[in-house]
Design a protein around this motif. Structure first.
Motif, PDB file in Angstrom:
ATOM      1  N   VAL A   1       2.615  24.938  14.362  1.00 56.36           N
ATOM      2  CA  VAL A   1       2.990  24.449  15.684  1.00 56.36           C
ATOM      3  C   VAL A   1       1.782  23.889  16.426  1.00 56.36           C
ATOM      4  O   VAL A   1       1.851  22.844  17.085  1.00 56.36           O
ATOM      5  CB  VAL A   1       3.633  25.595  16.506  1.00 56.36           C
ATOM      6  N   GLN A   2       0.648  24.565  16.312  1.00 54.63           N
ATOM      7  CA  GLN A   2      -0.521  24.191  17.093  1.00 54.63           C
ATOM      8  C   GLN A   2      -1.322  23.058  16.475  1.00 54.63           C
ATOM      9  O   GLN A   2      -2.055  22.364  17.172  1.00 54.63           O
ATOM     10  CB  GLN A   2      -1.446  25.410  17.264  1.00 54.63           C
ATOM     11  N   ALA A   3      -1.185  22.855  15.155  1.00 57.57           N
ATOM     12  CA  ALA A   3      -2.006  21.829  14.499  1.00 57.57           C
ATOM     13  C   ALA A   3      -1.728  20.468  15.099  1.00 57.57           C
ATOM     14  O   ALA A   3      -0.603  20.007  15.151  1.00 57.57           O
ATOM     15  CB  ALA A   3      -1.694  21.802  12.997  1.00 57.57           C
ATOM     16  N   GLY A   4      -2.750  19.829  15.579  1.00 55.29           N
ATOM     17  CA  GLY A   4      -2.580  18.526  16.207  1.00 55.29           C
ATOM     18  C   GLY A   4      -2.583  17.404  15.199  1.00 55.29           C
ATOM     19  O   GLY A   4      -2.988  17.547  14.068  1.00 55.29           O
ATOM     20  N   GLY A   5      -2.106  16.265  15.640  1.00 59.20           N
ATOM     21  CA  GLY A   5      -2.118  15.089  14.774  1.00 59.20           C
ATOM     22  C   GLY A   5      -3.452  14.379  14.926  1.00 59.20           C
ATOM     23  O   GLY A   5      -4.505  14.975  14.879  1.00 59.20           O
ATOM     24  N   GLY A   6      -3.389  13.113  15.202  1.00 60.88           N
ATOM     25  CA  GLY A   6      -4.614  12.376  15.431  1.00 60.88           C
ATOM     26  C   GLY A   6      -5.097  11.667  14.192  1.00 60.88           C
ATOM     27  O   GLY A   6      -4.714  11.987  13.081  1.00 60.88           O
TER      28      GLY A   6
ATOM     29  N   LYS B   1       2.894  11.730   3.911  1.00 64.46           N
ATOM     30  CA  LYS B   1       3.219  12.299   5.214  1.00 64.46           C
ATOM     31  C   LYS B   1       1.985  12.332   6.110  1.00 64.46           C
ATOM     32  O   LYS B   1       2.068  12.060   7.315  1.00 64.46           O
ATOM     33  CB  LYS B   1       3.783  13.704   5.038  1.00 64.46           C
ATOM     34  N   ALA B   2       0.846  12.689   5.546  1.00 67.66           N
ATOM     35  CA  ALA B   2      -0.389  12.719   6.331  1.00 67.66           C
ATOM     36  C   ALA B   2      -0.742  11.326   6.825  1.00 67.66           C
ATOM     37  O   ALA B   2      -1.220  11.150   7.955  1.00 67.66           O
ATOM     38  CB  ALA B   2      -1.527  13.297   5.497  1.00 67.66           C
ATOM     39  N   PHE B   3      -0.499  10.303   5.990  1.00 72.45           N
ATOM     40  CA  PHE B   3      -0.764   8.930   6.424  1.00 72.45           C
ATOM     41  C   PHE B   3       0.116   8.563   7.615  1.00 72.45           C
ATOM     42  O   PHE B   3      -0.363   7.984   8.604  1.00 72.45           O
ATOM     43  CB  PHE B   3      -0.518   7.940   5.286  1.00 72.45           C
ATOM     44  N   LEU B   4       1.406   8.874   7.535  1.00 73.57           N
ATOM     45  CA  LEU B   4       2.317   8.536   8.627  1.00 73.57           C
ATOM     46  C   LEU B   4       1.873   9.172   9.931  1.00 73.57           C
ATOM     47  O   LEU B   4       1.921   8.543  10.992  1.00 73.57           O
ATOM     48  CB  LEU B   4       3.734   8.999   8.287  1.00 73.57           C
ATOM     49  N   GLU B   5       1.426  10.433   9.862  1.00 70.41           N
ATOM     50  CA  GLU B   5       0.999  11.123  11.074  1.00 70.41           C
ATOM     51  C   GLU B   5      -0.306  10.549  11.607  1.00 70.41           C
ATOM     52  O   GLU B   5      -0.474  10.373  12.817  1.00 70.41           O
ATOM     53  CB  GLU B   5       0.841  12.618  10.800  1.00 70.41           C
ATOM     54  N   SER B   6      -1.232  10.253  10.723  1.00 71.29           N
ATOM     55  CA  SER B   6      -2.528   9.740  11.146  1.00 71.29           C
ATOM     56  C   SER B   6      -2.426   8.294  11.632  1.00 71.29           C
ATOM     57  O   SER B   6      -3.055   7.903  12.611  1.00 71.29           O
ATOM     58  CB  SER B   6      -3.531   9.844   9.993  1.00 71.29           C
ATOM     59  N   TRP B   7      -1.587   7.501  10.950  1.00 72.34           N
ATOM     60  CA  TRP B   7      -1.514   6.067  11.237  1.00 72.34           C
ATOM     61  C   TRP B   7      -0.611   5.758  12.425  1.00 72.34           C
ATOM     62  O   TRP B   7      -0.861   4.839  13.199  1.00 72.34           O
ATOM     63  CB  TRP B   7      -1.010   5.337   9.998  1.00 72.34           C
ATOM     64  N   GLY B   8       0.461   6.522  12.570  1.00 73.92           N
ATOM     65  CA  GLY B   8       1.411   6.259  13.635  1.00 73.92           C
ATOM     66  C   GLY B   8       2.508   5.308  13.195  1.00 73.92           C
ATOM     67  O   GLY B   8       2.530   4.820  12.061  1.00 73.92           O
ATOM     68  N   LYS B   9       3.440   5.022  14.098  1.00 70.32           N
ATOM     69  CA  LYS B   9       4.558   4.149  13.783  1.00 70.32           C
ATOM     70  C   LYS B   9       4.074   2.739  13.468  1.00 70.32           C
ATOM     71  O   LYS B   9       3.202   2.207  14.149  1.00 70.32           O
ATOM     72  CB  LYS B   9       5.553   4.112  14.946  1.00 70.32           C
TER      73      LYS B   9
ATOM     74  N   LEU C   1       0.842  -1.192   0.000  1.00 69.91           N
ATOM     75  CA  LEU C   1       0.000   0.000   0.000  1.00 69.91           C
ATOM     76  C   LEU C   1       0.878   1.244   0.000  1.00 69.91           C
ATOM     77  O   LEU C   1       1.630   1.488   0.949  1.00 69.91           O
ATOM     78  CB  LEU C   1      -0.901  -0.011   1.235  1.00 69.91           C
ATOM     79  N   ALA C   2       0.779   2.031  -1.059  1.00 69.58           N
ATOM     80  CA  ALA C   2       1.612   3.220  -1.213  1.00 69.58           C
ATOM     81  C   ALA C   2       0.807   4.488  -0.920  1.00 69.58           C
ATOM     82  O   ALA C   2      -0.267   4.686  -1.492  1.00 69.58           O
ATOM     83  CB  ALA C   2       2.187   3.288  -2.631  1.00 69.58           C
ATOM     84  N   ASN C   3       1.327   5.317  -0.026  1.00 66.02           N
ATOM     85  CA  ASN C   3       0.743   6.632   0.257  1.00 66.02           C
ATOM     86  C   ASN C   3      -0.776   6.589   0.431  1.00 66.02           C
ATOM     87  O   ASN C   3      -1.513   7.302  -0.265  1.00 66.02           O
ATOM     88  CB  ASN C   3       1.088   7.616  -0.870  1.00 66.02           C
ATOM     89  N   PRO C   4      -1.298   5.751   1.326  1.00 70.01           N
ATOM     90  CA  PRO C   4      -2.761   5.659   1.460  1.00 70.01           C
ATOM     91  C   PRO C   4      -3.406   7.005   1.760  1.00 70.01           C
ATOM     92  O   PRO C   4      -2.896   7.795   2.554  1.00 70.01           O
ATOM     93  CB  PRO C   4      -2.942   4.684   2.639  1.00 70.01           C
ATOM     94  N   TRP C   5      -4.528   7.239   1.125  1.00 65.83           N
ATOM     95  CA  TRP C   5      -5.298   8.473   1.301  1.00 65.83           C
ATOM     96  C   TRP C   5      -6.059   8.402   2.618  1.00 65.83           C
ATOM     97  O   TRP C   5      -6.811   7.458   2.867  1.00 65.83           O
ATOM     98  CB  TRP C   5      -6.267   8.625   0.137  1.00 65.83           C
ATOM     99  N   THR C   6      -5.885   9.410   3.483  1.00 65.95           N
ATOM    100  CA  THR C   6      -6.528   9.391   4.797  1.00 65.95           C
ATOM    101  C   THR C   6      -7.393  10.618   5.060  1.00 65.95           C
ATOM    102  O   THR C   6      -7.927  10.764   6.154  1.00 65.95           O
ATOM    103  CB  THR C   6      -5.464   9.307   5.914  1.00 65.95           C
ATOM    104  N   PHE C   7      -7.545  11.506   4.073  1.00 67.77           N
ATOM    105  CA  PHE C   7      -8.289  12.738   4.294  1.00 67.77           C
ATOM    106  C   PHE C   7      -9.794  12.483   4.252  1.00 67.77           C
ATOM    107  O   PHE C   7     -10.301  11.830   3.343  1.00 67.77           O
ATOM    108  CB  PHE C   7      -7.931  13.782   3.242  1.00 67.77           C
ATOM    109  N   ASP C   8     -10.504  13.015   5.235  1.00 70.39           N
ATOM    110  CA  ASP C   8     -11.956  12.895   5.249  1.00 70.39           C
ATOM    111  C   ASP C   8     -12.566  13.862   4.248  1.00 70.39           C
ATOM    112  O   ASP C   8     -12.015  14.933   3.980  1.00 70.39           O
ATOM    113  CB  ASP C   8     -12.507  13.208   6.646  1.00 70.39           C
TER     114      ASP C   8
END
Length: 264
Positions: free
Chosen positions: A179-184, A215-223, A126-133
């Motif tokens: 700086v303030q934008a949270g992950g999750g 990059k968004a996938f890595l942040e949303s999915w976690g390690k 799976l390459a660069n999965p789309w995670t945006f709502d």
């Protein structure tokens, strides 16, 4: 190596597909993302299929319903489950010697495979999965941070700042957001996690380091230890060396399936 074209049925509609033939007993199913044709951007999927088949693994590509040559309504990646299932069935019919199939998708094609719990494949890459709502407003936190991280690393941006070419009044709110934008986890990412967690086959994530979707996938999915990152790559792995890296990842996934089959 030869390529043949065919049609198959999906819920009463006619889908068009292509097979790059090879004698291997493990095959690769290429799932196109977005509204992309089975040939891929600038023929990239077609070239990828030819390279994989030359290594001994048959490769099937197809246009889902409502895309390219295929009839029907384009329902987007969330409605692509029946198309993937029909493609897998036909792949096995035209290659009866196949013992295992690896599914590969980039962007929302990867998301479609995850939402279908692997969609009946024996392994998925799976390459660069789309995670945006769909109801996301504005850039994702990872996108904001990536944008400003790029600027901070760029000497030209510092020169612009020092020479007055950048407005501090406009810059400071953006830095504050970064700086303030949270992950999750996004809602879509949560759905993908719940549907793929029961998958029993081999699973791998490959991320293009220069791609904001990745990059968004890595942040949303976690390690995740199943993740490999190519720092230099863009979304389509368009540079020759990055495409070679992608090919290596696919061959490794196919080789692993072949080894598992040989071991019984």
């Amino acid at each position: 190596m030869s390529r043949r074209h065919f049609t198959f049925d999906c819920e009463g509609e006619t889908c068009f597909g292509s097979l790059d033939e090879a004698e291997g007993r493990v095959g690769l199913l290429l799932v196109s993302g977005g509204n992309e044709l089975r040939s891929g951007a600038f023929g990239g999927q077609a070239r990828l299929a030819a390279h994989i088949a030359a290594k001994g693994y048959p490769v099937m590509r197809y246009d889902r319903r409502g895309i390219g040559d295929s009839s029907g309504k384009n329902g987007g990646f969330r409605a692509a489950g029946p198309d993937i299932a029909a493609a897998l069935t036909h792949f096995r019919q035209i290659c009866p010697s196949l013992s295992r199939i690896v599914g590969f998708g980039n962007c929302d094609a990867a998301s479609a495979l995850m939402l279908e719990g692997g969609a009946g494949c024996d392994g998925v890459l799976l390459a660069n999965p789309w995670t945006f709502d769909e109801d996301d407003e504005g850039p994702a936190p990872a996108t904001i941070r990536a944008r400003y991280a790029e600027k901070i690393r760029n000497p030209r941006e510092w020169l612009r700042l020092l020479s007055g070419g950048v407005s501090l009044r406009k810059l400071l709110p953006g830095l504050r957001s970064a700086v303030q934008a949270g992950g999750g986890e996004s809602t879509l990412s949560g759905e993908m996690r719940s549907t793929i967690e029961g998958f029993k086959g081999n699973l791998g994530f490959i991320i293009a380091g220069r791609d904001r979707t990745g990059k968004a996938f890595l942040e949303s999915w976690g390690k995740d230890p199943r993740t490999s990152v190519r720092a230099s790559a863009d979304h389509a792995f368009s540079d020759h060396s990055d495409m070679e890296w992608l090919l290596d990842q696919l061959i490794c996934a196919l080789d692993e399936q072949a080894r598992q089959f040989d071991m019984g």
